[in-house]
Scaffold this motif. Structure first.
Motif, mmCIF file in Angstrom:
data_model
loop_
_atom_site.group_PDB
_atom_site.id
_atom_site.type_symbol
_atom_site.label_atom_id
_atom_site.label_comp_id
_atom_site.label_asym_id
_atom_site.label_seq_id
_atom_site.Cartn_x
_atom_site.Cartn_y
_atom_site.Cartn_z
ATOM 1 N N PHE A 162 16.277 6.383 15.126
ATOM 2 C CA PHE A 162 15.702 7.721 15.037
ATOM 3 C C PHE A 162 16.788 8.747 14.770
ATOM 4 N N ASP A 163 16.432 9.748 13.970
ATOM 5 C CA ASP A 163 17.317 10.902 13.812
ATOM 6 C C ASP A 163 17.150 11.850 14.997
ATOM 7 N N LEU A 164 15.905 12.030 15.420
ATOM 8 C CA LEU A 164 15.579 12.890 16.550
ATOM 9 C C LEU A 164 14.519 12.191 17.397
ATOM 10 N N THR A 165 14.504 12.533 18.685
ATOM 11 C CA THR A 165 13.545 11.923 19.596
ATOM 12 C C THR A 165 12.978 12.985 20.527
ATOM 13 N N LEU A 166 11.669 12.898 20.780
ATOM 14 C CA LEU A 166 11.018 13.739 21.789
ATOM 15 C C LEU A 166 10.608 12.837 22.952
ATOM 16 N N THR B 266 22.108 14.987 10.099
ATOM 17 C CA THR B 266 22.007 15.349 8.694
ATOM 18 C C THR B 266 21.526 16.787 8.593
ATOM 19 N N GLY B 267 21.682 17.373 7.404
ATOM 20 C CA GLY B 267 21.192 18.735 7.209
ATOM 21 C C GLY B 267 19.705 18.845 7.484
ATOM 22 N N ALA B 268 18.924 17.842 7.030
ATOM 23 C CA ALA B 268 17.486 17.874 7.257
ATOM 24 C C ALA B 268 17.163 17.763 8.739
ATOM 25 N N ALA B 269 17.874 16.895 9.460
ATOM 26 C CA ALA B 269 17.628 16.749 10.897
ATOM 27 C C ALA B 269 17.990 18.027 11.647
ATOM 28 N N ARG B 270 19.051 18.703 11.214
ATOM 29 C CA ARG B 270 19.418 19.978 11.844
ATOM 30 C C ARG B 270 18.297 20.998 11.680
ATOM 31 N N PRO C 215 21.441 11.191 18.939
ATOM 32 C CA PRO C 215 22.680 10.509 19.314
ATOM 33 C C PRO C 215 23.863 11.465 19.237
ATOM 34 N N SER C 216 24.723 11.424 20.244
ATOM 35 C CA SER C 216 25.871 12.336 20.270
ATOM 36 C C SER C 216 27.075 11.775 19.533
ATOM 37 N N ASP C 217 26.999 10.510 19.116
ATOM 38 C CA ASP C 217 28.162 9.899 18.470
ATOM 39 C C ASP C 217 28.065 9.898 16.949
ATOM 40 N N ARG C 218 27.100 10.628 16.414
ATOM 41 C CA ARG C 218 27.030 10.777 14.956
ATOM 42 C C ARG C 218 26.435 12.140 14.630
ATOM 43 N N PRO C 219 26.915 12.773 13.567
ATOM 44 C CA PRO C 219 26.424 14.114 13.240
ATOM 45 C C PRO C 219 25.003 14.070 12.687
ATOM 46 N N VAL D 214 23.698 10.678 24.301
ATOM 47 C CA VAL D 214 22.817 11.546 23.513
ATOM 48 C C VAL D 214 23.085 13.002 23.848
ATOM 49 N N MET D 215 22.675 13.858 22.935
ATOM 50 C CA MET D 215 22.599 15.290 23.180
ATOM 51 C C MET D 215 21.136 15.600 23.465
#
Length: 309
Positions: A147-151, A286-290, A280-284, A161-162
């Motif tokens: 996942f790029d993002l998780t709820l 993507t622009g879309a995920a931001r 995940p806090s160990d990888r940046p 994770v952040m």
């Protein structure tokens, strides 16, 4: 080295400019180069391909050969593709394009589709892929970087994770409207503990919360849990009178509003948990995920309000 590997953009631009201007000196002026530099680019190009790219008409009037015409046509197509790639890269960098995989725990599926619909309207160039699972499945996906993002509710200890809180996730006791607990003015712990509880499978966050709540009643270890595979099955089972349950208010908002379920008041209820957006806090990102994360943070309050109203 193949002829293709020997080609450079400078050579192709020199060929195009000389063809358009029909003159090396005018091409040099257009390219901000000296005539010998333009001549050198053309010579290197012809040596790489093993054929003439231009022929001269008159003192200094250059026309492309058939081979030169073929190369210029290919260069035009390639340049158009490169320009499109630059636009795409810029959109990706700014978060206006791309693919975002959004993992959500099953409780969140009652508001996640509305969230994704808003995201699609706000970010039409971003494809948001919604993945739903219980807590165990979502944790496994986080570990697999699926996942790029998780709820979800309580953030995991691993992987790193952040986690940003985005709102309350109240869990309420639900019973049928004609249930004896619905008629009691004061509900004692013994009243609750005596009832059969319907809950989710092992690995569900709601299951863990229910078990912890029953243990906190300090009346022994719960041994009367009826397991169901989904929130929908639990709701229908409670409505049918098979038992009672503790569920997220997001899950039962419609049934509480219509009166098919009621939520009696009792000590230590509702249980307030938080919703988090996690990555995940160990990888940046993507622009879309931001951009998706930013839109979630700015719009989730309205979505919660709509879902719980």
């Amino acid at each position: 080295m193949s002829a293709l590997n020997a080609l450079t953009l400078k050579q192709l631009r020199a060929l195009r400019s000389v063809t358009a201007q029909r003159s090396i000196s005018r091409a040099a002026e257009e390219l901000s180069l000296t005539p010998p530099a333009v001549h050198s680019q053309l010579k290197a190009l012809e040596e790489a391909l093993g054929c003439k790219m231009l022929y001269r008409e008159g003192a200094e009037a250059f026309t492309p050969t058939a081979e030169g015409e073929a190369l210029l046509l290919a260069f035009e197509k390639a340049e158009t593709s490169l320009e499109q790639a630059m636009l795409t890269i810029d959109a990706l960098r700014r978060g206006q394009a791309g693919v975002v995989v959004l993992g959500v725990v099953s409780t969140a599926k009652y508001f996640a589709p509305m969230l994704v619909a808003r995201l699609k309207r706000s970010l039409p160039g971003v494809e948001v892929i919604l993945k739903v699972g219980n807590r165990g499945e979502i944790l496994a996906g986080l570990n697999d970087r699926a996942f790029d993002l998780t709820l979800m509710g309580r953030p995991p200890r691993t992987p790193p994770v952040m986690a940003t809180p985005i709102g309350d996730n109240p869990h309420v006791l639900v019973v049928p409207p004609d249930h004896r607990l619905a008629r009691l003015r004061k509900i004692a712990p013994e009243d609750i503990f005596a009832e059969p509880f319907i809950t989710r499978e092992q690995g569900s966050g709601t299951r863990g919360l229910t078990e912890q709540y029953l243990r906190n009643l300090d009346l022994g270890e719960p041994d009367h849990l009826l397991e169901m595979p989904s929130n929908e099955t639990i709701k229908q089972s409670v409505i049918a009178g098979l038992g009672i349950s503790i569920l997220s208010q997001h899950t039962v908002a419609e049934e509480l509003h219509s009166g098919r379920l009621v939520s009696p008041k009792a000590d230590n209820l509702p249980i307030i948990r938080k919703w988090y957006v996690i990555h995940p806090s160990d990888r940046p990102l993507t622009g879309a995920a931001r951009e998706v994360r930013c839109h979630i943070l700015s719009s989730i309050d309205k979505i919660f309000e709509h879902n719980l109203s």
